[in-house]
Scaffold this active site. Structure first.
Site, short mmCIF file in Angstrom:
data_model
loop_
_atom_site.label_atom_id
_atom_site.label_comp_id
_atom_site.label_asym_id
_atom_site.label_seq_id
_atom_site.Cartn_x
_atom_site.Cartn_y
_atom_site.Cartn_z
N SER A 153 1.08 -1.35 -0.04
CA SER A 153 -0.05 0.03 0.01
C SER A 153 0.89 1.19 -0.02
O SER A 153 2.23 1.13 0.41
CB SER A 153 -0.76 0.15 1.19
OG SER A 153 -1.43 1.24 1.63
N TYR A 155 -1.66 -0.82 10.75
CA TYR A 155 -1.68 -1.05 9.21
C TYR A 155 -0.36 -0.88 8.71
O TYR A 155 -0.01 -1.49 7.87
CB TYR A 155 -3.14 -0.58 8.61
CG TYR A 155 -3.16 -0.75 7.34
CD1 TYR A 155 -3.74 -2.09 6.73
CD2 TYR A 155 -2.99 0.15 6.26
CE1 TYR A 155 -3.79 -2.38 5.35
CE2 TYR A 155 -3.19 -0.24 4.84
CZ TYR A 155 -3.45 -1.36 4.56
OH TYR A 155 -3.65 -1.50 3.18
N LYS A 189 2.50 -2.71 6.54
CA LYS A 189 2.78 -2.37 5.30
C LYS A 189 4.11 -2.00 4.83
O LYS A 189 4.65 -2.33 4.13
CB LYS A 189 1.68 -1.52 4.65
CG LYS A 189 0.35 -2.07 4.43
CD LYS A 189 -0.06 -3.32 3.65
CE LYS A 189 -1.18 -3.85 3.51
NZ LYS A 189 -1.36 -4.94 2.49
N1 LIG Z 1 -8.88 -1.15 -0.47
C1 LIG Z 1 -8.02 -0.04 -0.27
O1 LIG Z 1 -7.85 0.97 -0.40
C2 LIG Z 1 -6.47 -0.64 -0.40
C3 LIG Z 1 -5.56 0.06 -0.52
C4 LIG Z 1 -3.92 -0.27 -0.47
C5 LIG Z 1 -3.85 -1.61 -0.45
N2 LIG Z 1 -4.79 -2.15 -0.05
C6 LIG Z 1 -4.36 -3.74 -0.08
O2 LIG Z 1 -4.97 -4.75 -0.96
C7 LIG Z 1 -5.28 -5.94 -0.52
C8 LIG Z 1 -6.66 -6.35 -0.93
O3 LIG Z 1 -7.41 -5.25 -0.35
P1 LIG Z 1 -8.98 -5.24 -0.86
O4 LIG Z 1 -9.41 -3.96 -0.80
O5 LIG Z 1 -9.28 -6.05 -2.10
O6 LIG Z 1 -9.84 -6.02 0.47
P2 LIG Z 1 -11.07 -6.68 0.24
O7 LIG Z 1 -11.65 -6.58 1.70
O8 LIG Z 1 -12.09 -6.07 -0.76
O9 LIG Z 1 -10.63 -8.10 0.18
C9 LIG Z 1 -9.72 -8.83 1.03
C10 LIG Z 1 -10.16 -10.36 0.87
O10 LIG Z 1 -9.16 -11.02 1.85
C11 LIG Z 1 -9.93 -11.75 2.47
N3 LIG Z 1 -9.15 -12.25 3.87
C12 LIG Z 1 -9.36 -11.38 5.08
N4 LIG Z 1 -8.72 -12.01 5.92
C13 LIG Z 1 -8.24 -13.18 5.62
C14 LIG Z 1 -7.31 -14.30 6.15
N5 LIG Z 1 -7.16 -14.29 7.27
N6 LIG Z 1 -7.25 -15.36 5.28
C15 LIG Z 1 -7.65 -15.53 4.11
N7 LIG Z 1 -8.15 -14.36 3.43
C16 LIG Z 1 -8.51 -13.45 4.04
C17 LIG Z 1 -11.30 -11.46 2.72
O11 LIG Z 1 -12.22 -12.54 2.99
C18 LIG Z 1 -11.59 -10.82 1.40
O12 LIG Z 1 -11.94 -11.78 0.50
C19 LIG Z 1 -5.06 -5.90 1.15
O13 LIG Z 1 -3.84 -6.30 1.29
C20 LIG Z 1 -4.95 -4.21 1.13
O14 LIG Z 1 -4.22 -4.03 2.31
C21 LIG Z 1 -6.22 -2.20 -0.32
#
Ligand SMILES: NC(=O)c1ccc[n+]([C@@H]2O[C@H](COP(=O)([O-])OP(=O)(O)OC[C@H]3O[C@@H](n4cnc5c(N)ncnc54)[C@H](O)[C@@H]3O)[C@@H](O)[C@H]2O)c1
Ligand SMILES: *[C@@H]1O[C@H](CO)[C@@H](O)[C@H](O)[C@H]1NC(C)=O
Length: 301
Positions: free
Chosen positions: A172, A185, A189
């Site tokens: 991130s 968080y 990261k």
């Molecule tokens: N959405 C944002 O703003 C954003 C920004 C930067 C980085 N990210 C990163 O991108 C990645 C995905 O985020 P997203 O926005 O698609 O999230 P999301 O919540 O849409 O999807 C995350 C998925 O991970 C699964 N998950 C959660 N805990 C788990 C576990 N213990 N074991 C297995 N699966 C698990 C959830 O069930 C879900 O399906 C993450 O690492 C997040 O930190 C997100």
């Protein structure tokens, strides 16, 4: 060679690298084929993970999809099959090391050696530090960074043997810059970015030039992961677009992807601006999202 000559040689390399980058701006980079590659994506039940699975499915990769949520991961697998790819869904809780190792053995037995590993699963607790429960902090580090070690230790040996593979870290911009109410968080990261950088250098030191690495660092993405995010200077990204850019970067063996690319200017400013100016910039930027704020002494740990 003596040091003076080596430094002169270094300046030649620096100039050459800039010229090379300039030329590459006009020539489209070569993209590798991922057809038939076994691609494992954690947290593929929703958001960036699910859309990344679809991008690989469109390119005829064999998908191995992990998520803690059974109905969600089965829906992603079904979506991949509709796109003409084979897909295998596994329910795995990435916060538990033993579960990761057990599932990895099963994948190797049932499907084969994973050649592209995408560590995407992530969790977040949006709250001030003292309102964040101990178990939320532990879970954040288990899923956002420790799981990367366990999956990599499980699947890297086969990649080393074949000198062929790709390890992808979904970090991130919070792995480079911090904001209030996301302390656990952001620090997890930062660790993920450090993992990517260290592993990249180590593979080079070991001469494993067939194993690539990519790290994705986006701003807020509209997946519901963080509730009601907004900023005044950056767009709210869509998961489909993020996954498209991620997979394109993977195909070009790009090491670090910032989304939007403008974030690089932010990083530069953060390094060079005086503290007072940075505070003023943060005020203009106005990063907002829903968070529990207000430490309550009654609260249990
Ligand atoms: N959405 C944002 O703003 C954003 C920004 C930067 C980085 N990210 C990163 O991108 C990645 C995905 O985020 P997203 O926005 O698609 O999230 P999301 O919540 O849409 O999807 C995350 C998925 O991970 C699964 N998950 C959660 N805990 C788990 C576990 N213990 N074991 C297995 N699966 C698990 C959830 O069930 C879900 O399906 C993450 O690492 C997040 O930190 C997100
Ligand atoms: C699991 O996924 C389903 C379908 O995508 C969703 O409706 C549900 O809210 C998810 N459950 C949890 C606990 O996140």
């Amino acid at each position: 060679m003596n040091l003076v000559l080596e430094i002169l040689w270094l300046s030649v390399i620096i100039i050459f690298s800039y010229l090379e980058a300039l030329v590459k701006l006009f020539i489209p980079a070569k993209r590798k084929s991922v057809s038939g590659e076994i691609v494992l994506i954690t947290g593929a039940g929703h958001g960036i993970g699910r859309n990344t699975a679809y991008e690989f499915a469109k390119r005829q990769s064999k998908l191995v999809l992990w998520d803690i949520n059974k109905s969600a991961i089965e829906a992603t697998a079904e979506g991949c099959r509709k796109l003409g790819a084979t897909a295998h869904a596994y329910v795995v809780d990435c916060s538990v090391k033993e579960e990761i190792y057990r599932a990895a053995e099963k994948v190797k037995r049932d499907i084969g050696d994973v050649s592209i590993l995408v560590n995407n699963a992530g969790v977040v607790a949006t709250a001030d530090l003292l309102s964040t429960q101990d178990k939320q902090i532990e879970k954040t580090f288990q899923v956002n960074i420790l799981a990367h070690y366990w999956t990599t230790k499980a699947f890297l040996p086969a990649m080393m043997e074949n000198n062929h593979g790709h390890i992808v870290t979904i970090a991130s911009i919070g792995g480079h810059l911090t904001v209030p109410f996301l302390v656990s968080y952001c620090s997890s990261k930062f660790a993920a970015v450090g993992f990517h950088r260290g592993l990249t250098q180590e593979l080079a030191a070991l001469g494993k030039d067939g194993i690539q690495t990519t790290c994705l660092c986006p701003t807020f993405v509209n997946t519901g992961f963080i509730k009601h995010p907004s900023t005044r200077l950056l767009p709210l990204l869509e998961a489909e677009k993020v996954a498209e850019k991620l997979v394109d970067g993977i195909l070009c063996n790009q090491k670090m992807i910032f989304l939007p690319p403008l974030l690089k200017v932010g990083l530069l400013l953060e390094k060079i601006l005086p503290e007072r100016a940075l505070l003023a910039l943060n005020k203009i930027h106005e990063v907002k999202f829903d968070a529990v704020i207000g430490y309550n002494t009654e609260k249990e740990h």
